[in-house]
Scaffold this motif. Structure first.
Motif, mmCIF file in Angstrom:
data_model
loop_
_atom_site.group_PDB
_atom_site.id
_atom_site.type_symbol
_atom_site.label_atom_id
_atom_site.label_comp_id
_atom_site.label_asym_id
_atom_site.label_seq_id
_atom_site.Cartn_x
_atom_site.Cartn_y
_atom_site.Cartn_z
ATOM 1 N N LYS A 162 18.915 89.022 -18.733
ATOM 2 C CA LYS A 162 19.018 87.416 -18.889
ATOM 3 C C LYS A 162 20.341 87.285 -19.416
ATOM 4 N N GLY A 163 21.386 88.114 -19.575
ATOM 5 C CA GLY A 163 22.478 87.957 -20.037
ATOM 6 C C GLY A 163 22.912 87.926 -21.363
ATOM 7 N N ARG A 164 21.924 88.588 -22.445
ATOM 8 C CA ARG A 164 22.155 88.543 -23.770
ATOM 9 C C ARG A 164 22.886 89.613 -23.857
ATOM 10 N N LEU A 165 23.681 89.844 -25.234
ATOM 11 C CA LEU A 165 24.756 90.997 -25.482
ATOM 12 C C LEU A 165 24.037 91.208 -26.762
ATOM 13 N N TYR A 166 23.752 92.592 -26.907
ATOM 14 C CA TYR A 166 23.404 93.410 -28.113
ATOM 15 C C TYR A 166 24.292 94.454 -28.504
ATOM 16 N N ARG A 167 24.395 94.718 -29.545
ATOM 17 C CA ARG A 167 25.546 95.764 -30.166
ATOM 18 C C ARG A 167 24.567 96.462 -31.272
ATOM 19 N N SER A 168 25.163 97.671 -31.146
ATOM 20 C CA SER A 168 24.498 98.760 -32.088
ATOM 21 C C SER A 168 25.752 99.211 -32.744
ATOM 22 N N LYS A 169 25.841 99.430 -33.994
ATOM 23 C CA LYS A 169 26.887 100.315 -34.566
ATOM 24 C C LYS A 169 26.762 101.668 -35.200
ATOM 25 N N TRP A 224 19.621 97.316 -33.498
ATOM 26 C CA TRP A 224 20.505 96.629 -32.691
ATOM 27 C C TRP A 224 20.716 95.266 -33.113
ATOM 28 N N ASP A 225 21.771 94.489 -32.684
ATOM 29 C CA ASP A 225 21.841 93.047 -33.297
ATOM 30 C C ASP A 225 22.028 92.186 -32.190
ATOM 31 N N ASP A 226 21.507 91.103 -31.620
ATOM 32 C CA ASP A 226 21.800 90.363 -30.601
ATOM 33 C C ASP A 226 23.076 89.579 -31.135
ATOM 34 N N ILE A 227 24.335 89.612 -30.379
ATOM 35 C CA ILE A 227 25.466 89.187 -31.065
ATOM 36 C C ILE A 227 25.799 88.015 -29.946
ATOM 37 N N THR A 228 24.925 87.686 -29.081
ATOM 38 C CA THR A 228 25.249 86.618 -27.969
ATOM 39 C C THR A 228 25.671 85.254 -28.494
ATOM 40 N N ASP A 229 24.858 84.726 -29.513
ATOM 41 C CA ASP A 229 25.078 83.520 -29.952
ATOM 42 C C ASP A 229 26.150 83.334 -31.108
ATOM 43 N N GLY A 230 26.875 84.450 -31.365
ATOM 44 C CA GLY A 230 27.904 84.588 -32.127
ATOM 45 C C GLY A 230 29.225 84.135 -31.565
ATOM 46 N N PHE A 231 29.207 84.089 -30.211
ATOM 47 C CA PHE A 231 30.516 83.519 -29.314
ATOM 48 C C PHE A 231 30.411 82.075 -29.462
ATOM 49 N N LYS A 232 29.514 81.428 -29.873
ATOM 50 C CA LYS A 232 29.337 79.913 -29.569
ATOM 51 C C LYS A 232 30.486 79.375 -30.599
ATOM 52 N N GLY A 233 30.691 80.015 -31.711
ATOM 53 C CA GLY A 233 31.708 79.549 -32.537
ATOM 54 C C GLY A 233 33.335 79.983 -32.075
ATOM 55 N N LYS A 234 33.356 80.619 -31.093
ATOM 56 C CA LYS A 234 34.679 81.010 -30.666
ATOM 57 C C LYS A 234 35.425 80.430 -29.472
ATOM 58 N N GLY A 235 35.253 79.227 -29.488
ATOM 59 C CA GLY A 235 35.863 78.273 -28.437
ATOM 60 C C GLY A 235 34.708 77.925 -27.294
ATOM 61 N N ALA A 236 33.496 78.407 -27.265
ATOM 62 C CA ALA A 236 32.418 78.160 -26.329
ATOM 63 C C ALA A 236 32.035 76.660 -26.726
ATOM 64 N N ASP A 237 31.618 75.991 -25.743
ATOM 65 C CA ASP A 237 30.837 74.712 -25.892
ATOM 66 C C ASP A 237 29.531 74.987 -26.691
ATOM 67 N N SER A 238 29.185 74.365 -27.640
ATOM 68 C CA SER A 238 28.162 74.677 -28.339
ATOM 69 C C SER A 238 26.931 74.308 -27.501
ATOM 70 N N SER A 239 26.917 73.505 -26.757
ATOM 71 C CA SER A 239 25.910 72.830 -25.752
ATOM 72 C C SER A 239 25.564 73.768 -24.799
ATOM 73 N N ASP A 240 26.451 74.629 -24.270
ATOM 74 C CA ASP A 240 26.285 75.826 -23.398
ATOM 75 C C ASP A 240 25.805 76.994 -23.983
ATOM 76 N N ALA A 241 24.688 77.655 -23.150
ATOM 77 C CA ALA A 241 24.343 78.940 -23.402
ATOM 78 C C ALA A 241 25.099 80.007 -23.076
ATOM 79 N N THR A 242 25.555 80.596 -23.783
ATOM 80 C CA THR A 242 26.377 82.033 -23.418
ATOM 81 C C THR A 242 25.712 82.917 -22.552
ATOM 82 N N VAL A 243 26.058 83.194 -21.428
ATOM 83 C CA VAL A 243 25.492 84.233 -20.525
ATOM 84 C C VAL A 243 26.440 85.455 -20.150
ATOM 85 N N VAL A 244 26.268 86.586 -20.635
ATOM 86 C CA VAL A 244 27.230 87.672 -20.028
ATOM 87 C C VAL A 244 27.004 88.247 -18.754
ATOM 88 N N ASP A 245 28.145 88.431 -17.957
ATOM 89 C CA ASP A 245 27.904 88.903 -16.808
ATOM 90 C C ASP A 245 28.495 90.303 -16.729
#
Length: 122
Positions: free
Chosen positions: A34-41, A47-68
């Motif tokens: 589904k294009g979600r991004l998880y990170r394990s340290k 595991w942490d779902d980090i996908t929504d963390g990209f919204k504050g990094k210049g992405a339009d907050s109304s658009d869902a982030t999808v990782v390709d």
């Protein structure tokens, strides 16, 4: 004697890709279908779902982030690129602790790092 442990982890959908990063392979990035991004340290223990963390990094907050695509540099395993939809792409040089947006107006169909220069993309 070596002991083997099994731990169940539930993601939002099936695993599409998994990439090990950092010099000791402790940072792991997992992309779901589904294009979600998880990170394990810690090598995949937690595991942490980090996908929504990209919204504050210049992405339009109304658009869902999808990782390709997730790409790890062979020259520096701390450098990881994430190609997303709608011209939303990010890069980290510290195995996912911090991210910066890649400004690119054209659609990225395929992304790879230069084999010996971590700061160069092809």
């Amino acid at each position: 004697q070596k002991k083997v442990g099994v731990k169940e982890v539930v993601f939002d959908s099936p695993v599409a890709d998994i990439q090990w990063a950092s010099p000791n392979n402790k940072a792991v990035f997992l992309q779901t279908s589904k294009g979600r991004l998880y990170r394990s340290k810690d090598g995949g223990e937690a595991w942490d779902d980090i996908t929504d963390g990209f919204k504050g990094k210049g992405a339009d907050s109304s658009d869902a982030t999808v990782v390709d695509q997730i790409v790890v540099s062979h020259a520096d395993r701390n450098v990881v690129g994430v190609v997303g939809t709608k011209h939303m792409h990010w890069i980290t040089d510290n195995a996912g602790l911090t991210w910066r947006r890649v400004r690119h107006k054209a659609t990225i169909h395929s992304f790879t790092f230069h084999p010996t220069r971590a700061s160069w993309a092809l």
